[in-house]
Motif scaffolding. Structure first.
Motif, short mmCIF file in Angstrom:
data_model
loop_
_atom_site.label_atom_id
_atom_site.label_comp_id
_atom_site.label_asym_id
_atom_site.label_seq_id
_atom_site.Cartn_x
_atom_site.Cartn_y
_atom_site.Cartn_z
N PHE A 40 13.28 -77.21 -51.10
CA PHE A 40 11.95 -77.83 -51.05
C PHE A 40 11.53 -78.43 -52.39
N TYR A 62 3.75 -79.36 -43.86
CA TYR A 62 4.66 -78.95 -44.93
C TYR A 62 4.14 -77.70 -45.65
N LYS A 63 2.88 -77.70 -46.02
CA LYS A 63 2.32 -76.57 -46.77
C LYS A 63 2.23 -75.31 -45.92
N GLN A 93 6.46 -83.54 -56.41
CA GLN A 93 6.78 -82.61 -55.34
C GLN A 93 5.62 -82.55 -54.34
N VAL A 102 6.40 -74.14 -45.56
CA VAL A 102 7.29 -74.28 -46.71
C VAL A 102 8.37 -73.19 -46.74
N GLN A 103 8.13 -72.05 -46.09
CA GLN A 103 9.10 -70.95 -46.10
C GLN A 103 10.38 -71.29 -45.36
N THR A 121 -2.32 -83.14 -53.21
CA THR A 121 -3.55 -82.81 -52.47
C THR A 121 -4.26 -84.11 -52.14
N ARG A 176 10.10 -84.81 -52.30
CA ARG A 176 9.19 -85.51 -53.21
C ARG A 176 8.65 -86.79 -52.59
N SER A 224 4.55 -80.13 -52.78
CA SER A 224 3.71 -78.94 -52.98
C SER A 224 2.59 -79.20 -53.99
N ASP A 225 2.73 -80.26 -54.80
CA ASP A 225 1.72 -80.57 -55.81
C ASP A 225 0.75 -81.66 -55.35
#
Length: 645
Positions: free
Chosen positions: A586, A576-577, A601, A580-581, A606, A590, A603-604
């Motif tokens: 996006f 995903y990371k 999300q 992402v483009q 880790t 979640r 993207s947040d």
């Protein structure tokens, strides 16, 4: 086109501050230094900018578009735009202008579009005429203008659009219109002014692209004032909150003295409608009678052989034959949608329309046990048919045989009973778009789409497959030319890996709002470079072997899936990371699990999924105990074997 640096100006402006002068209020006198000098397109609306001076935007010499909507501008000083020779569009909408200098627009040699909507203007003399020789559109709506007479030196020769809507113009004199004679084929808008008088000869020998007198109560004033004019599009419709005079046959006699190609009369009432009402309509090519309270059109209308487009939507017909289609033999486009009464198709009501190409009969409550050959016979040129949002229709084999040239067929939200075992769409060799959304069809019928060799776009949204599964053998084998396929909201829970093997031209597939899991992604293996919509499904964990299928797509939507954000899904989270483009929406991708990350999300997120020191310790203990047990077992086996020699 603006350079890339100009695309960041909005973000820059959000953090920008203006230079301040001593006053009770802060006033911008220069734009922020952080704005690039190369900016070409600038939306500066809703900032507090009471005056514009020659230094305000002087640094932005490349400006071609400037929007200053509702900046509380009162004063525009001399030479305010002298540094902007390339400025072509200036928007001053919603500013309470008190003073505009005569040379305010000195500089923009290419100014073509000027917006002065809601600026409080009451006279056209307020507008500086200097340097407007290239002006193509002037928008003056929602002001207090009562006369359309321009100053003698105002250049109107290049005007293509002149908008006076919602002003206080009630009378048009010959002198007023003389100032507009240099403009040819002008789009002139008087909508919302309620013209009460036009001086005879005011429009004589003038030619317009469009004239809009919308909302005028007495149309006899308009018809009487347009003698000897040429108008491509004449808009005379009214609105529900305006009580208009009834239209009568005598009123339309003035049409014989003018040339009009297209006319709109929406929401008017007709008194004593007869064939003579249309006596002067003979040159019309388009006629819009939307919501004119019509129950039928009179028979015996003569001479309307030029009419190509007829709109009869939102009227009170009960049967299609009541439009007396034979009076309009040259029609290519016919729209009868949203009829207030249930509409019966009848038999052969349109049989004289041999040139008809587009027919819209949507939202009419139509039902028919056997559709549609009898009802649509002798329409050999029909290319587009809309029967959406109607009552149940029964479709026999080759249900549209009389319309072999159909390219678009829309049956959305009309329940279809497919009576024959074979396809009702056979013989439609040219059909490219078929909308069957929410038709309550049995999509498991593998013969449903037979006979459609050129189908490009298929919408099956809201229909159902048996047991929620698309098997290997299915209806898509008949339409190998498909490029766009919509299967959203079909209660799908699984797709056979070879279900789409015959679809080699796909560019877009929508599988959103189903119950699919990651196992169904294998069915998409052959697709490359597609827009893939998997939003709102039941995808939790995406295993590593599926990720290459996602990687080869152009755009992917995985929003609103109950994604797992634990180490069990670490391969997807990493993918995903890195990709992402290509992920659409996006922000709405979640986590659903674990509970501590629900709603976060991706993207947040880790994760640390390596083995910890405690894990290593227990692993060593496990291996040591396993080795000891193995040694003990070997010794026990050798001892037992020795004792039994």
């Amino acid at each position: 086109m603006a350079p890339d640096v100009s695309c960041i100006f909005l973000a820059v402006l959000l953090s920008a501050s203006c230079e301040v002068i001593t006053s009770a209020d802060q006033m911008c006198i220069e734009i922020p230094d952080t704005l690039p000098n190369t900016t070409e397109f600038l939306e500066f609306g809703f900032y507090f900018l009471p005056t514009i001076q020659d230094i305000t935007f002087s640094r932005l010499i490349n400006l071609t578009f400037l929007d200053l909507t509702r900046c509380q501008i009162n004063w525009i000083h001399e030479n305010a735009f002298q540094s902007h020779p390339q400025l072509s569009t200036l928007v001053l909408t919603g500013n309470p202008l008190i003073f505009v200098a005569e040379t305010a627009l000195n500089g923009p040699e290419s100014l073509k579009h000027l917006f002065l909507i809601q600026t409080g203007i009451s006279s056209l003399e307020f507008i500086p005429a200097y340097n407007l020789k290239n002006l193509e559109s002037l928008h003056l709506g929602s002001n207090y203008i009562s006369s359309v007479k321009f100053p003698k030196d105002f250049p109107t020769g290049n005007l293509k659009v002149l908008d006076f809507q919602n002003n206080a113009i009630h009378y048009l004199s010959r002198e007023d219109m003389d100032s507009l004679r240099p403009a040819t084929y002008l789009n002139l808008n008087f909508n919302g002014n309620d013209i009460k008088g036009i001086e005879p000869g005011a429009f004589k020998s003038m030619a317009f692209q469009s004239l809009n007198f919308g909302g005028t109560v007495d149309l006899s004033v308009i018809f009487g004032g347009l003698h000897n004019s040429t108008i491509q599009s004449l808009w005379l419709g009214t609105y529900e909150d305006i009580e208009s005079h009834h239209l009568n046959s005598a009123m339309f006699t003035e049409l014989c003295e003018m040339s009009v190609e297209s006319m709109n009369l929406q929401l008017h009432y007709f008194s004593n409608l007869s064939s003579t009402t249309f006596r002067c309509f003979t040159h019309l090519q388009e006629l819009d009678l939307t919501a004119c309270h019509l129950k039928e059109l009179p028979s015996g209308i003569k001479g309307m052989t030029s009419l190509k487009k007829l709109i009869l939507s939102v009227n009170k017909f009960t049967q299609l034959c009541q439009i007396n289609a034979a009076s309009f033999p040259s029609l290519t486009h016919l729209y009868i949608k949203g009829n207030t009464n249930k509409l019966e198709l009848g038999a052969g009501c349109l049989e004289k329309l041999e040139n008809l190409q587009k027919l819209d009969l949507s939202h009419n409550g139509i039902d028919a046990s056997d559709c549609c050959n009898l009802q649509l016979k002798t329409l050999p040129q029909l290319q587009s048919l809309n029967l959406s949002y109607n009552q149940p229709l029964g479709l026999q084999n080759e249900a549209f045989k009389v319309c072999p040239r159909l390219e678009l067929l829309d049956l959305a939200f009309t329940r279809l009973h497919v009576i024959a075992e074979q396809s009702p769409f056979q013989n439609l060799d040219l059909l490219q778009v078929l909308n069957l959304s929410h038709c309550l069809l049995d999509a498991s019928n593998e013969h449903l789409l037979a006979g459609l060799p050129n189908l490009r776009h298929l919408n099956l949204q809201g229909n159902h497959f048996k047991d929620g599964n698309i098997p290997k053998i299915n209806l898509f084998q008949m339409v190998g030319s498909l490029e766009i396929l919509v299967l959203s909201s079909c209660d799908l829970s699984s797709i056979d890996p070879e279900a789409f093997h015959s679809l080699g031209n796909m560019t877009y597939i929508d599988l959103s709002h189903n119950n699919l899991t990651s196992s169904s992604i294998n069915a998409l293996n052959q697709f490359k470079g597609t827009y893939l919509n998997l939003a709102a499904n039941s995808i939790r964990i995406i295993p590593p072997q599926v990720l290459p299928i996602l990687s080869q797509q152009k755009v992917i939507n995985l929003s609103h899936n109950p994604l797992d954000c634990t180490c069990s899904n670490i391969h997807f989270l990493t993918w995903y990371k890195e990709n992402v483009q290509k992920l659409k929406d996006f922000v709405e991708i979640r986590c659903a699990t674990p509970p501590s990350l629900q709603g976060v999300q991706l993207s947040d997120v880790t994760l640390s999924c390596g083995i910890t020191a405690v894990g290593i310790f227990f692993l060593i203990i496990f291996l040591f105990l396993s080795a000891a047990l193995l040694i003990y077992a070997v010794k026990f086996f050798l001892r037992w074997k020795y004792q039994h020699i």
